[in-house]
Design a protein around this motif. Structure first.
Motif, PDB file in Angstrom:
ATOM      1  N   GLY A  45      24.455  42.011  -4.282  1.00 49.37           N
ATOM      2  CA  GLY A  45      24.855  41.373  -5.431  1.00 49.37           C
ATOM      3  C   GLY A  45      25.663  42.328  -6.582  1.00 49.37           C
ATOM      4  O   GLY A  45      24.979  43.544  -6.604  1.00 49.37           O
ATOM      5  N   SER A  47      24.667  42.116  -9.345  1.00 54.46           N
ATOM      6  CA  SER A  47      23.371  42.289 -10.089  1.00 54.46           C
ATOM      7  C   SER A  47      22.930  43.710  -9.956  1.00 54.46           C
ATOM      8  O   SER A  47      22.267  44.236 -10.794  1.00 54.46           O
ATOM      9  N   ILE A 204      19.169  29.462  -7.337  1.00 53.53           N
ATOM     10  CA  ILE A 204      18.411  30.361  -8.205  1.00 53.53           C
ATOM     11  C   ILE A 204      18.466  29.897  -9.497  1.00 53.53           C
ATOM     12  O   ILE A 204      19.181  29.606 -10.051  1.00 53.53           O
TER      13      ILE A 204
END
Ligand code: KIV
Length: 269
Positions: A45, A47, A204
């Motif tokens: 990800g 992220s 999520i």
């Protein structure tokens, strides 16, 4: 170790009503552990910008950074289906730019597919990647690369916005995505979308009615000092274990008990 996961296994899982598990991963050691644990899909990800590189948003991560991490994760797995996030700025110009970026991931890293953020507006891009033989995971609902446009970390699809989220879900399925991430969406809406789609939904912050779940592993296993969002369940406190280990190591070095003779070399073999 069983055979490598393929897109058809996710399609089958949905058809048979079997949920599957996904986690993020950014490096070889965690990828190997999650693969051994039987996590079905690993997402490299973006992220990583937040949880590996310490940035405030995902926008700053570069293509080169994502390529390196993707290579590490893909190379460390034997079974998991590995997907790489297309970073911000590398696909939004249109299908041609997206294809050029996705091809780099497929050629240079060993991942099996890519993920991109967006719904209806990304349908032509998803379609171009799929036509080129690249499996695509779509990502709708809260899309972190648009955090400024969305006004921050805000639940999407509430009230009258539910219809446009359903339209996004249908559009990415029609375009050929093999799965779709639903991030920060009311649970009832995520369940409805899951029932309406043939492709699996990966939730999520979207409740328990989706076909799969994904979490950012550092949030779920307790590494890093950021406050985890409400939808995260903490399965471990890795950060605390590492802190304690580092303190014991430091004390051993300072008081001379590390290394001992068994951890040192002698003059002869
Ligand atoms: O970048 C990421 O980790 C993601 C997940 C939150 C789905 O997109």
């Amino acid at each position: 170790m069983s055979a490598r996961m393929r897109t058809r296994h996710f399609t089958q899982a949905k058809a048979e009503g079997r949920r599957f598990s996904c986690l993020t991963s950014y490096d070889a050691p965690t990828a190997a552990i999650f693969d051994q644990a039987g996590i079905d899909l690993l997402l490299v990800g973006d992220s990583a910008a937040n949880v590996v590189l310490g940035q405030a948003s995902t926008l700053s991560i570069t293509l080169d950074e994502m390529l390196s991490m993707s290579r590490a994760v893909a190379g460390a797995t034997q079974r998991a289906f590995v997907v790489a996030d297309l970073p911000f700025g590398t696909y939004e110009s249109g299908p041609e730019q997206a294809l050029a970026t996705a091809v780099r991931f497929m050629k240079e890293t060993g991942v099996a597919g890519v993920k991109l953020e967006g719904g209806v507006e990304m349908a032509p891009t998803i379609s171009a990647l799929v036509k080129a033989g690249i499996p695509v995971v779509a990502h709708i609902g809260y899309t972190p690369q648009s955090e400024h446009a969305l006004g921050g970390h805000v639940v999407q699809g509430r009230g009258s916005a539910a219809e446009s989220l359903r339209a996004d879900a249908l559009a990415v399925q029609t375009a050929g995505a093999f799965a779709v991430v639903l991030e920060m969406v009311p649970a009832a809406l995520a369940t409805q979308v899951t029932q309406e789609l043939e492709i699996p939904t990966i939730g999520i912050g979207a409740g328990s009615g989706t076909d799969a779940q994904i979490l950012v592993w550092t949030d779920a296993f307790g590494l890093g000092d950021s406050k985890a969002p409400r939808f995260v369940r903490r399965y471990a406190a890795i950060g605390e274990i590492m802190l304690e280990a580092a303190q014991v190591y430091r004390a051993d070095v300072e008081n001379g008990t590390f290394p001992d003779a068994s951890e040192s070399f002698e003059d002869h073999k």
